[in-house]
Each structure stands twice: as C-alpha cells, then as structure tokens.
Design an enzyme around this catalytic site. Sequence first.
Site, PDB file in Angstrom:
ATOM      1  N   ASP A 188      -1.196 -10.260  -2.607  1.00 56.99           N
ATOM      2  CA  ASP A 188      -1.978  -9.177  -2.002  1.00 56.99           C
ATOM      3  C   ASP A 188      -1.927  -7.969  -2.928  1.00 56.99           C
ATOM      4  OD1 ASP A 188      -3.402  -7.920   0.338  1.00 56.99           O
ATOM      5  OD2 ASP A 188      -1.639  -6.619   0.264  1.00 56.99           O
ATOM      6  N   GLU A 273      -7.277 -12.603  -2.868  1.00 58.08           N
ATOM      7  CA  GLU A 273      -8.383 -12.234  -2.002  1.00 58.08           C
ATOM      8  C   GLU A 273      -9.617 -11.965  -2.835  1.00 58.08           C
ATOM      9  OE1 GLU A 273      -9.171  -9.321   1.872  1.00 58.08           O
ATOM     10  OE2 GLU A 273      -7.426  -9.011   0.571  1.00 58.08           O
ATOM     11  N   ASP A 355       1.777  -5.420   3.938  1.00 50.25           N
ATOM     12  CA  ASP A 355       1.411  -6.113   2.705  1.00 50.25           C
ATOM     13  C   ASP A 355       2.027  -7.512   2.640  1.00 50.25           C
ATOM     14  OD1 ASP A 355      -0.028  -3.867   1.922  1.00 50.25           O
ATOM     15  OD2 ASP A 355       1.709  -2.973   0.927  1.00 50.25           O
TER      16      ASP A 355
END
Length: 398
Positions: A188, A273, A355
């Site tokens: 992330d 992502e 996170d």
Amino acid sequence: MATGVKRAFKYRFYPTDAQAAELSRTFGCVRKVYNMALAARTEAWARQERVNYNQTSALLTAWKKTEELAYLNEVSSVPLQQALRHLQSAFANFFAQRAKYPRFKAKKTSRASAEYTSSAFRFRDGRLTLAKMAAPLDIVWSRPLPDNATPTTVTVSRDSAGRWYVSLLCEDRYVKPLTAVDRAVGIDVGLNHLLTLSTGEKITNPRHERRDRERLAKAQRELSRKAKGEGANRRKARREVAKIHARIADRRRDVLHKLTTRLVRENQTLVIEDLTVRNMVKNRSLARAISDAAWSQFRSMLEYKADWYGRQVVAVDRFFPSSKLCSTCGSLAEAMPLHVRTWTCGSCGTAHDRDVNAANNLLAAGLAVSVCGAGVRPQRRTPGGQSTMKQKTPRREP
C-alpha cells in the site's frame, strides 16, 4: 520466460570542448529534423494524406541539398535518421491510442539527445568513439558491462544541469528468473509512509523534495530576478535550479531502485493498487507530495524487474475499498477520511492500522485473482466480490 534482456547501461562522461561542440550541433540538427518532419506530416494530414518514414527520409535527403539546410551534412547522418524513426514510432503510438499527438521539440525544454546505431560508433577495449570524432569519449565506468557484451545502440544526452551521459544498449544474458519462493506481499503506497507492507513493515517516505525545498526556492527566486532572454546570468541561474532538481531526482531514483529490487528478490507475488496518479495530482493540496513520492515510477520499476526475474505483479482495481474493508471479518465501513489513521471495526471489534489493513486486503484480493481470475465488478457496500485485475507485465527494455 526470458533468459536474457536488453538493458541500457548509463554512464557519465566528460567531453572535450571540441566533442561538446560537435554533440551540441548534433542535438540541434536532430531537433530541427524532427520538427521539420513533424510539420511536413501534420500539413499532409491536413490535406488528408499519409506520410510514412520512407517519405520523410526522402525529404531529409532533399533538405540536405538546399543551401539553407546544408549544415545538416556537417553532423553524422545516423542520429538524423534515428530522429525520423522516433517520429514514426510516436505516430504509431498515436494511431494506436497509446499516446497523444506528437509535439514539437523545444530547445530549452526538450531532452537534448542523439542516438547512434552500430554503423556510427566504434567500441573497442572499453573505448567508445562516435562518428565525426577523432578521440574516444572520456567515460567514467562506474560499473562494468556484462561479459562479452557488444552495444547495439548508443544514446548520448545532456541533462538540464549540464551533465553529459552515454547510454549503451546491450544484451544482458545474466538476467535470469530467480528461484521461486513461497512468499507474497501486499503493498500500500502512501504519503506519511512511502510503502506499507502486509507484513506490517512501514517504509519511511524520504520526502526528497521537501528536504531541498528551501534551497530550491532560493535558487528560483534568484532566477526570477534575472532579466529575461539569453543572458549569461540567467543561464547560470537556470543551471543552478536544474542542479537542485537533478539532485532530488537522483536520490529519489536511487531509493526506488533499492526498494523495488529488494521486494522483487524477496517475494514471488507482489500486489499493488491500480492508482490513476495523473488524476490524483489534480488535487492541489496533495499534488506536490504525490509527485515527490513518485508512485508511478515505483510501479514501473516493480513491473519490469518482476518481468526480468520471473515474479508476478498483480494490480487490484482502483475502486477496491482496501482501506474501509475489515481484513478480519470483511465488513465495510461507511466512510474513511484521509485523516483517520487507525479505526476499530464495528462488527468484530478489531483495531486496525489503516495502511496495514489496506495492505492485507490488497494481498488477499491479489491472491484471489491469481488463483481464480477476476470478473466481478467492484461492490461499494458489501464485502467480497471486489474487482481485481491481474497486471500483465510487459517486457521492458530500459
């Protein structure tokens, strides 16, 4: 699986005054030919005609015979032909809807470079001599080329800070897939921490631009005070600004290379992502910090290194609610503003670091698509069924 890749090895060199003058002329001629060919193709397009590489090559021959453009004969013809090939590639990408319409090259803002193919340079015993030059370049060999490697193309460039570089494209047979490991990681990206891994590890954001912001602002103020034009003082002030920008970019690139190499070596599957950074930087409050974090550059490095070493990169759909989804029970929170860094799930009572929870959710979604594939559109309110996308890493030649 690739057993060898094309790699560009970039080195700094220090030209003599004569070499610098010759290369500067070559850069100017390359830019001139590119712009003239682009103008010719644009005018032909307005007349509903198509002009290809062969026709622009014939135009170049005609231009060299005119008195006005006779100076094009003073430099090597190979970089000029390569400029036409680059323009052809730009149009091919445009027609394939991979890029915008080609733009004209400006003297101050465009990259000063020239590409030489094997017919226009000589490489013997570690000494590189370009066409139209009597002496080899004074290259600082900061790392060796692969054994028995022969450069196929050489690109000479000068950056805005006045540094000269030569890039040698070679076949590197030592880049081979690594031994498979039974490890996967969710990654992330963020601003408070550059990366948060599903293992719980957080990697500090170096904030390179912020560290040099005061020096950069001072140099930019000095530049703004100089009279506009081509004066020596303004050129000197512009060079100082460029040096600070180059220092920031160099440090950022070094950190990203080390991080991506480590992640690819340690993990078989890497889940990220699928962010649209170009849209995210439209947020004026966060644009500077997002640009400094260089998320796009991180992803690009991760993808091509994974392709080199036989690893897998999976990109999860950008609409997947990784931050709002409880990684323990799968319930979905109503809202999750950016200032909320920790939260407690209302269903199971698990306390989450925002996170780390997002990285765990990305890992789970990435592993699911690796096994089953993706075909379900994202659901915003209910857990499960979130769309994921396997990222096919294209073969990259840096």
